[in-house]
Design a protein around this motif. Structure first.
Motif, PDB file in Angstrom:
ATOM      1  N   LEU A  23     -29.314  14.229  37.987  1.00 40.77           N
ATOM      2  CA  LEU A  23     -28.289  14.315  38.882  1.00 40.77           C
ATOM      3  C   LEU A  23     -26.954  15.378  38.520  1.00 40.77           C
ATOM      4  CD1 LEU A  23     -27.841  10.567  40.331  1.00 40.77           C
ATOM      5  CD2 LEU A  23     -28.747  12.711  41.415  1.00 40.77           C
ATOM      6  N   GLY A  24     -27.034  15.690  37.374  1.00 38.41           N
ATOM      7  CA  GLY A  24     -26.045  16.649  36.518  1.00 38.41           C
ATOM      8  C   GLY A  24     -24.858  15.842  36.107  1.00 38.41           C
ATOM      9  N   ILE A  25     -25.134  14.391  35.877  1.00 39.34           N
ATOM     10  CA  ILE A  25     -23.955  13.772  35.308  1.00 39.34           C
ATOM     11  C   ILE A  25     -24.026  13.257  33.789  1.00 39.34           C
ATOM     12  CG2 ILE A  25     -22.944  11.338  35.537  1.00 39.34           C
ATOM     13  CD1 ILE A  25     -23.913  11.213  38.341  1.00 39.34           C
ATOM     14  N   PRO A  26     -23.187  13.881  33.124  1.00 39.96           N
ATOM     15  CA  PRO A  26     -23.336  13.855  31.654  1.00 39.96           C
ATOM     16  C   PRO A  26     -23.037  12.311  31.140  1.00 39.96           C
ATOM     17  CG  PRO A  26     -21.241  14.399  32.117  1.00 39.96           C
ATOM     18  CD  PRO A  26     -21.802  14.667  33.431  1.00 39.96           C
ATOM     19  N   ALA A  27     -23.897  11.994  30.221  1.00 39.25           N
ATOM     20  CA  ALA A  27     -23.889  10.686  29.449  1.00 39.25           C
ATOM     21  C   ALA A  27     -23.767  10.641  28.152  1.00 39.25           C
ATOM     22  CB  ALA A  27     -24.970   9.748  30.021  1.00 39.25           C
ATOM     23  N   PHE A  28     -23.007   9.681  27.693  1.00 36.98           N
ATOM     24  CA  PHE A  28     -22.894   9.546  25.959  1.00 36.98           C
ATOM     25  C   PHE A  28     -24.554   9.426  25.504  1.00 36.98           C
ATOM     26  CE2 PHE A  28     -18.796   8.209  27.159  1.00 36.98           C
ATOM     27  CZ  PHE A  28     -18.118   8.904  26.138  1.00 36.98           C
ATOM     28  N   ASN A  29     -24.813  10.120  24.299  1.00 38.16           N
ATOM     29  CA  ASN A  29     -26.028   9.578  23.441  1.00 38.16           C
ATOM     30  C   ASN A  29     -26.108   8.272  23.192  1.00 38.16           C
ATOM     31  OD1 ASN A  29     -27.060  12.186  23.589  1.00 38.16           O
ATOM     32  ND2 ASN A  29     -25.642  13.071  22.082  1.00 38.16           N
ATOM     33  N   ALA A  30     -24.780   7.717  22.704  1.00 34.00           N
ATOM     34  CA  ALA A  30     -24.521   6.245  22.214  1.00 34.00           C
ATOM     35  C   ALA A  30     -24.890   5.423  23.452  1.00 34.00           C
ATOM     36  CB  ALA A  30     -23.247   6.194  21.478  1.00 34.00           C
ATOM     37  N   GLN A  66     -14.524  12.397  20.158  1.00 34.64           N
ATOM     38  CA  GLN A  66     -13.470  13.118  19.237  1.00 34.64           C
ATOM     39  C   GLN A  66     -14.460  14.463  18.967  1.00 34.64           C
ATOM     40  OE1 GLN A  66     -10.909  11.525  16.289  1.00 34.64           O
ATOM     41  NE2 GLN A  66     -12.719   9.887  15.960  1.00 34.64           N
ATOM     42  N   TYR A  67     -15.732  14.618  19.007  1.00 33.96           N
ATOM     43  CA  TYR A  67     -16.540  15.744  18.935  1.00 33.96           C
ATOM     44  C   TYR A  67     -16.188  16.486  20.283  1.00 33.96           C
ATOM     45  CZ  TYR A  67     -20.268  18.842  18.709  1.00 33.96           C
ATOM     46  OH  TYR A  67     -21.139  20.179  18.819  1.00 33.96           O
ATOM     47  N   ASP A  68     -16.337  15.887  21.195  1.00 37.44           N
ATOM     48  CA  ASP A  68     -15.874  16.640  22.487  1.00 37.44           C
ATOM     49  C   ASP A  68     -14.572  17.262  22.676  1.00 37.44           C
ATOM     50  OD1 ASP A  68     -18.284  16.290  23.873  1.00 37.44           O
ATOM     51  OD2 ASP A  68     -17.613  14.893  25.586  1.00 37.44           O
ATOM     52  N   TRP A  69     -13.563  16.673  22.096  1.00 37.10           N
ATOM     53  CA  TRP A  69     -12.195  17.019  22.116  1.00 37.10           C
ATOM     54  C   TRP A  69     -12.130  18.227  21.144  1.00 37.10           C
ATOM     55  CZ3 TRP A  69      -9.878  11.587  21.120  1.00 37.10           C
ATOM     56  CH2 TRP A  69     -10.349  10.753  22.443  1.00 37.10           C
ATOM     57  N   THR A 109      -4.224   7.637  40.710  1.00 39.11           N
ATOM     58  CA  THR A 109      -3.152   8.363  39.841  1.00 39.11           C
ATOM     59  C   THR A 109      -3.688   8.375  38.700  1.00 39.11           C
ATOM     60  OG1 THR A 109      -1.579   6.815  41.234  1.00 39.11           O
ATOM     61  CG2 THR A 109      -0.934   7.780  39.170  1.00 39.11           C
ATOM     62  N   VAL A 110      -4.297   7.500  37.707  1.00 38.39           N
ATOM     63  CA  VAL A 110      -4.720   7.607  36.646  1.00 38.39           C
ATOM     64  C   VAL A 110      -5.694   8.805  36.241  1.00 38.39           C
ATOM     65  CG1 VAL A 110      -5.721   6.522  34.654  1.00 38.39           C
ATOM     66  CG2 VAL A 110      -4.059   5.118  35.771  1.00 38.39           C
ATOM     67  N   VAL A 111      -6.762   8.498  37.175  1.00 41.66           N
ATOM     68  CA  VAL A 111      -7.819   9.853  36.986  1.00 41.66           C
ATOM     69  C   VAL A 111      -7.172  11.076  37.118  1.00 41.66           C
ATOM     70  CG1 VAL A 111      -9.789  10.512  38.493  1.00 41.66           C
ATOM     71  CG2 VAL A 111      -9.487   8.169  38.025  1.00 41.66           C
ATOM     72  N   ALA A 112      -6.310  11.385  38.044  1.00 40.35           N
ATOM     73  CA  ALA A 112      -5.563  12.744  38.147  1.00 40.35           C
ATOM     74  C   ALA A 112      -4.875  13.042  37.051  1.00 40.35           C
ATOM     75  CB  ALA A 112      -4.494  12.514  39.434  1.00 40.35           C
ATOM     76  N   ILE A 113      -4.334  12.332  35.932  1.00 37.65           N
ATOM     77  CA  ILE A 113      -3.661  12.541  34.994  1.00 37.65           C
ATOM     78  C   ILE A 113      -4.245  12.579  33.634  1.00 37.65           C
ATOM     79  CG2 ILE A 113      -1.339  12.290  36.201  1.00 37.65           C
ATOM     80  CD1 ILE A 113      -1.137   9.906  34.341  1.00 37.65           C
ATOM     81  N   ALA A 114      -5.612  11.851  33.461  1.00 38.93           N
ATOM     82  CA  ALA A 114      -6.439  11.631  32.403  1.00 38.93           C
ATOM     83  C   ALA A 114      -6.739  12.885  31.873  1.00 38.93           C
ATOM     84  CB  ALA A 114      -7.293  10.712  32.751  1.00 38.93           C
ATOM     85  N   ASP A 115      -7.002  12.874  30.555  1.00 37.76           N
ATOM     86  CA  ASP A 115      -7.667  14.064  29.647  1.00 37.76           C
ATOM     87  C   ASP A 115      -9.310  14.008  29.943  1.00 37.76           C
ATOM     88  OD1 ASP A 115      -5.470  15.529  28.938  1.00 37.76           O
ATOM     89  OD2 ASP A 115      -4.832  13.664  27.822  1.00 37.76           O
ATOM     90  N   TYR A 116      -9.378  12.617  29.975  1.00 37.22           N
ATOM     91  CA  TYR A 116     -10.990  12.356  29.727  1.00 37.22           C
ATOM     92  C   TYR A 116     -11.210  10.878  30.379  1.00 37.22           C
ATOM     93  CZ  TYR A 116     -15.549  13.106  27.593  1.00 37.22           C
ATOM     94  OH  TYR A 116     -16.687  13.451  27.275  1.00 37.22           O
ATOM     95  N   PRO A 145     -14.310  15.168  42.617  1.00 39.55           N
ATOM     96  CA  PRO A 145     -13.096  15.924  43.326  1.00 39.55           C
ATOM     97  C   PRO A 145     -11.875  16.413  42.533  1.00 39.55           C
ATOM     98  CG  PRO A 145     -13.925  13.919  44.595  1.00 39.55           C
ATOM     99  CD  PRO A 145     -14.475  13.955  43.071  1.00 39.55           C
ATOM    100  N   VAL A 146     -11.639  15.581  41.474  1.00 37.98           N
ATOM    101  CA  VAL A 146     -10.507  15.976  40.551  1.00 37.98           C
ATOM    102  C   VAL A 146     -10.836  16.773  39.500  1.00 37.98           C
ATOM    103  CG1 VAL A 146      -8.923  14.701  38.929  1.00 37.98           C
ATOM    104  CG2 VAL A 146      -9.731  13.572  41.167  1.00 37.98           C
ATOM    105  N   GLY A 147     -12.116  16.932  39.054  1.00 39.77           N
ATOM    106  CA  GLY A 147     -12.456  17.680  37.968  1.00 39.77           C
ATOM    107  C   GLY A 147     -12.083  17.349  36.615  1.00 39.77           C
ATOM    108  N   THR A 148     -11.679  16.123  36.356  1.00 42.22           N
ATOM    109  CA  THR A 148     -11.360  15.783  35.034  1.00 42.22           C
ATOM    110  C   THR A 148     -12.936  15.303  34.067  1.00 42.22           C
ATOM    111  OG1 THR A 148      -9.550  14.473  35.789  1.00 42.22           O
ATOM    112  CG2 THR A 148     -10.412  13.929  33.556  1.00 42.22           C
ATOM    113  N   PRO A 149     -12.789  16.062  32.827  1.00 45.11           N
ATOM    114  CA  PRO A 149     -13.961  15.817  31.937  1.00 45.11           C
ATOM    115  C   PRO A 149     -14.303  14.349  31.984  1.00 45.11           C
ATOM    116  CG  PRO A 149     -12.375  17.441  30.949  1.00 45.11           C
ATOM    117  CD  PRO A 149     -11.602  16.715  32.061  1.00 45.11           C
ATOM    118  N   TYR A 150     -15.568  14.170  32.030  1.00 49.36           N
ATOM    119  CA  TYR A 150     -16.081  12.517  31.956  1.00 49.36           C
ATOM    120  C   TYR A 150     -17.444  12.517  31.391  1.00 49.36           C
ATOM    121  CZ  TYR A 150     -19.208  13.543  35.697  1.00 49.36           C
ATOM    122  OH  TYR A 150     -20.348  14.118  36.545  1.00 49.36           O
ATOM    123  N   ARG A 151     -17.756  11.155  30.938  1.00 50.90           N
ATOM    124  CA  ARG A 151     -19.215  10.926  30.618  1.00 50.90           C
ATOM    125  C   ARG A 151     -19.481   9.367  31.004  1.00 50.90           C
ATOM    126  NH1 ARG A 151     -21.747  12.881  24.777  1.00 50.90           N
ATOM    127  NH2 ARG A 151     -20.591  14.759  24.503  1.00 50.90           N
TER     128      ARG A 151
END
Length: 210
Positions: free
Chosen positions: A157-164, A205-208, A95-102, A127-133
């Motif tokens: 694997l094409g999975i984005p990660a934080f630099n930090a 915040q940079y991503d947003w 439920t949360v993953v489906a409505i989250a912005d990130y 499967p949901v398509g929500t932006p993530y890192r």
């Protein structure tokens, strides 16, 4: 409407609640923030209630999927941070993953942890398509090669990660025991531990702003 960030992983013990609390505290410096503890273990709530002075943000404990689905209706806040349950097939998590912005997915860089993380991404996130890192946590500064290898694996694997990276410090455990966010703790390595989460907040915040 507030922006919603969900912190998730299908495995416990990866720094999920530590990440939720400390990101909420970082953003609360200049935003009105509420942390939703959706994990039935209630670790964030336990941490929060140990501090009579507060940590700069509000907290609500809620694991009922129907009510979590109404988070977009919350008023009076700029940001909602959700600490989700470590269960891939949880209705509350879905439920949360489906409505989250990130989505922020904390994981230690060890191969076994990374394997569960990849499964979480494939089953619950893509499967949901929500932006993530992915956020590498509990990184031992004496073996940074492991973290670098984990980042390279995620890139392949094409999975984005934080630099930090979130380095492993006793400061995180001691801050939790004292009921304070790392932004409030003043013991050994407090500055280093706090700066790690500040960099994550800055990347978000940079991503947003893109």
């Amino acid at each position: 409407m507030p922006k919603i960030i969900a912190i998730l992983n299908g495995k416990g013990g990866v720094g999920k609640t530590t990440t939720a609390v400390n990101l909420a505290a970082n953003f609360a410096r200049d935003k009105k923030v509420i942390l939703i503890d959706a994990d039935i273990q209630g670790s964030a709530s336990w941490w929060f209630r140990r501090n009579q002075q507060g940590m700069g943000f509000d907290l609500a404990q809620e694991s009922e999927p129907q009510l979590l689905g109404e988070l977009r209706r919350i008023t009076g806040y700029d940001l909602v941070v959700v600490d989700t349950p470590p269960a891939l097939r949880s209705e509350a998590l879905a439920t949360v993953v489906a409505i989250a912005d990130y989505l922020v997915l904390p994981t230690p860089p060890a191969p076994m942890d990374l394997a569960v993380l990849v499964e979480t991404v494939r089953e619950a996130v893509i499967p949901v398509g929500t932006p993530y890192r992915v956020l590498l946590t509990k990184v031992d500064t004496r073996s940074l090669g492991e973290a670098l290898e984990a980042k390279n694996t995620l890139t392949r694997l094409g999975i984005p990660a934080f630099n930090a990276l979130i380095r492993i410090y006793k400061a995180h455990e001691r801050a939790a025991l004292e009921g304070v966010a790392i932004t409030q703790w003043r013991g050994k390595n407090a500055r280093e531990a706090e700066s790690d989460y500040r960099r994550v907040a800055e990347e978000l915040q940079y991503d947003w702003r893109k």
